[in-house]
Design a protein around this motif. Structure first.
Motif, PDB file in Angstrom:
ATOM      1  N   LEU A 295       0.833  -1.197   0.000  1.00 19.05           N
ATOM      2  CA  LEU A 295       0.000   0.000   0.000  1.00 19.05           C
ATOM      3  C   LEU A 295       0.870   1.250   0.000  1.00 19.05           C
ATOM      4  O   LEU A 295       0.562   2.238  -0.682  1.00 19.05           O
ATOM      5  N   MET A 296       1.969   1.220   0.749  1.00 20.63           N
ATOM      6  CA  MET A 296       2.909   2.344   0.713  1.00 20.63           C
ATOM      7  C   MET A 296       3.441   2.540  -0.704  1.00 20.63           C
ATOM      8  O   MET A 296       3.640   3.674  -1.158  1.00 20.63           O
ATOM      9  N   SER A 297       3.651   1.427  -1.405  1.00 21.96           N
ATOM     10  CA  SER A 297       4.120   1.506  -2.792  1.00 21.96           C
ATOM     11  C   SER A 297       3.072   2.134  -3.696  1.00 21.96           C
ATOM     12  O   SER A 297       3.399   2.862  -4.640  1.00 21.96           O
ATOM     13  N   VAL A 298       1.794   1.848  -3.433  1.00 21.62           N
ATOM     14  CA  VAL A 298       0.722   2.469  -4.214  1.00 21.62           C
ATOM     15  C   VAL A 298       0.702   3.981  -3.978  1.00 21.62           C
ATOM     16  O   VAL A 298       0.574   4.774  -4.924  1.00 21.62           O
TER      17      VAL A 298
ATOM     18  N   ALA B  33       5.697  -2.887  -8.147  1.00 23.72           N
ATOM     19  CA  ALA B  33       6.414  -3.177  -6.893  1.00 23.72           C
ATOM     20  C   ALA B  33       5.417  -3.528  -5.793  1.00 23.72           C
ATOM     21  O   ALA B  33       5.662  -4.431  -4.977  1.00 23.72           O
ATOM     22  N   SER B  34       4.294  -2.816  -5.791  1.00 18.85           N
ATOM     23  CA  SER B  34       3.246  -3.118  -4.822  1.00 18.85           C
ATOM     24  C   SER B  34       2.677  -4.509  -5.055  1.00 18.85           C
ATOM     25  O   SER B  34       2.556  -5.317  -4.130  1.00 18.85           O
TER      26      SER B  34
ATOM     27  N   LEU C  42       4.686   4.987 -12.558  1.00 17.49           N
ATOM     28  CA  LEU C  42       3.468   4.327 -12.096  1.00 17.49           C
ATOM     29  C   LEU C  42       3.569   2.820 -12.298  1.00 17.49           C
ATOM     30  O   LEU C  42       3.185   2.037 -11.424  1.00 17.49           O
ATOM     31  N   CYS C  43       4.090   2.424 -13.457  1.00 18.88           N
ATOM     32  CA  CYS C  43       4.270   0.989 -13.734  1.00 18.88           C
ATOM     33  C   CYS C  43       5.245   0.372 -12.738  1.00 18.88           C
ATOM     34  O   CYS C  43       4.981  -0.699 -12.180  1.00 18.88           O
TER      35      CYS C  43
ATOM     36  N   PHE D 132       4.827   9.479  -7.440  1.00 23.36           N
ATOM     37  CA  PHE D 132       5.839   9.457  -8.499  1.00 23.36           C
ATOM     38  C   PHE D 132       5.224   9.702  -9.872  1.00 23.36           C
ATOM     39  O   PHE D 132       5.850  10.314 -10.741  1.00 23.36           O
ATOM     40  N   PHE D 133       4.016   9.193 -10.086  1.00 25.45           N
ATOM     41  CA  PHE D 133       3.359   9.415 -11.378  1.00 25.45           C
ATOM     42  C   PHE D 133       3.215  10.908 -11.655  1.00 25.45           C
ATOM     43  O   PHE D 133       3.619  11.407 -12.710  1.00 25.45           O
TER      44      PHE D 133
END
Length: 446
Positions: A61-64, A253-254, A247-248, A70-71
């Motif tokens: 979730l942190m990765s999301v 990673a998430s 985003l990818c 980042f996007f």
């Protein structure tokens, strides 16, 4: 420094010194952030194995949240550097405002829907029955910081793409240092347990957000104004083109962490905890390279926008050589001291140490390869070569990792879990070599 002076510096200053000046603050920011992640895992590790695993479970979730930041941050920042390099400050201001306010709004949606579906979300992320109570306690608080976490990443990236990495470093590192200080105070001093770790993270991120806003104004960056939010087709294309690879990468990673947790689950909480610790340690090495590459990106963007492709190539190969040399040293050190590194986090759990030591050694073998992959991704992304950048950024933890972590454990058991990331790193390197040959020819004719 005025925008004209920044443009002059980016286009004419000697490459090694220029990238070094821009990279040092971003490397420090990344390393301090990485150290905070390891410290967070260290303190939570004192609570127990299930609590340590819960931090790893919430990481997707942190990765999301990071993916959203980042996007919009990379998307607007990349485009801004090209616009500023070409002298188009009006479009740069529109891109800055669109990126910032859009990220904040998306973070608010994550907060609302996350709290509405807290328990199902914890299970989807890979919690076992013993881990789930810790996950929900940690997740409930982390979600409160989602809006300004996403917006902070936009501020950080927009500042460094404008050549103001120093102020970005102050904002990011201050929050990370504060987090490390607050962790033991809240976890043990106030007896909050894993909720204390989450509270420390959320409060520290808020401090970072405020400092970044101040630094944005102080450093003379492009201003953020709601009236400059103009979702014109050109602005949407620019942000999407520059942000899609990030985003990818972060989105996968998430997903990769969720799949890894689910694949490791049958081998027990110790396996999930061990892989969480290994990921934290290897991120430290990755962070140094990413920070160095972030010093390359504004140089690349300004010069590509100004049509000076010779300097783009020169900067790229300088960064590839430097990053590879550093990763070779870190890879050897990590392999030799793998057992000691794992023991720092879970010294009393022999099973976690056994699993983690083997996994870390395997990842250290392919560590020197990732510098070339990361630098290629940053080159393609900054030059607006969206498709190759998106494919390559998806390779390490998506295109190659997901099949590896799903198939290898069926054949090799726990060893397949430990081998998945090294296999994905090696395959990604081969893809980067093939892409680089093609893109270098394209750059020569640009």
């Amino acid at each position: 420094m005025t925008q004209t002076e920044k443009q002059e510096m980016m286009i004419h200053a000697p490459i090694p010194g220029l990238i070094g000046r821009l990279a040092v603050p971003t490397i420090i920011s990344m390393l301090v952030t990485s150290f905070y992640n390891m410290a967070d895992t260290f303190f939570v590790g004192r609570i127990g194995t299930s609590a340590t695993a819960a931090v790893g479970v919430v990481f997707p979730l942190m990765s999301v949240i990071q993916a959203i930041g980042f996007f919009f941050g990379h998307g607007s920042g990349n485009a801004m550097s090209r616009k500023l390099g070409a002298g188009d400050s009006e479009n740069a201001e529109q891109l800055a405002s669109c990126g910032f306010f859009s990220a904040f709004g998306c973070g608010l949606l994550i907060l609302i829907f996350g709290l509405m579906f807290l328990e199902p979300l914890g299970k989807i992320l890979g919690s076992t029955e013993t881990i789930l109570p810790y996950t929900m306690e940690y997740l409930r608080i982390i979600l409160l910081g989602a809006p300004y976490m996403t917006a902070s990443l936009v501020l950080n990236n927009q500042m460094r793409f404008q050549g103001n990495a120093f102020y970005a470093m102050i904002g990011i590192t201050s929050g990370s240092v504060l987090n490390v200080i607050l962790d033991p105070i809240l976890i043990f001093g106030f007896h909050m347990g894993i909720a204390g770790a989450a509270a420390a993270t959320v409060f520290s991120q808020l401090v970072s957000f405020v400092l970044l806003l101040y630094g944005m104004k102080r450093s003379g960056c492009v201003p953020l104004k709601i009236r400059n939010m103009k979702y014109l087709p050109g602005q949407i294309r620019e942000i999407t083109g520059g942000g899609l690879p990030s985003l990818c990468r972060q989105g996968l990673a998430s997903l990769a962490t969720v799949v890894l947790n689910l694949a490791a689950g049958p081998f027990g909480d110790a396996a999930i905890a061990a892989m969480t610790i290994v990921n934290r340690i290897t991120f430290f090495a990755n962070a140094s390279v990413i920070g160095f590459g972030q010093g390359f990106q504004p140089v690349c963007g300004f010069n590509y926008g100004a049509g000076n492709v010779r300097r783009v190539r020169e900067a790229f190969w300088f960064c590839v050589k430097t990053a590879t040399a550093v990763l070779c040293i870190l890879g050897v050190a990590g392999f030799v001291f793998s057992g000691q590194l794992i023991r720092i986090f879970r010294k009393d759990d022999l099973e976690v140490i056994r699993i983690g030591t083997t996994a870390l050694r395997m990842q250290c073998l392919t560590l020197p390869l990732i510098g070339f992959t990361i630098m290629n991704t940053m080159l393609f992304q900054t030059c607006k070569w969206t498709m190759p950048a998106s494919i390559l950024s998806s390779a390490r933890q998506g295109i190659f990792f997901l099949p590896a972590v799903l198939i290898l454990p069926l054949i090799l058991g726990l060893t397949g879990i430990q081998l998945s990331q090294p296999v994905a790193d090696a395959a990604s390197f081969v893809m980067a070599v093939l892409f680089c040959r093609s893109m270098m020819k394209r750059l020569e004719t640009a």
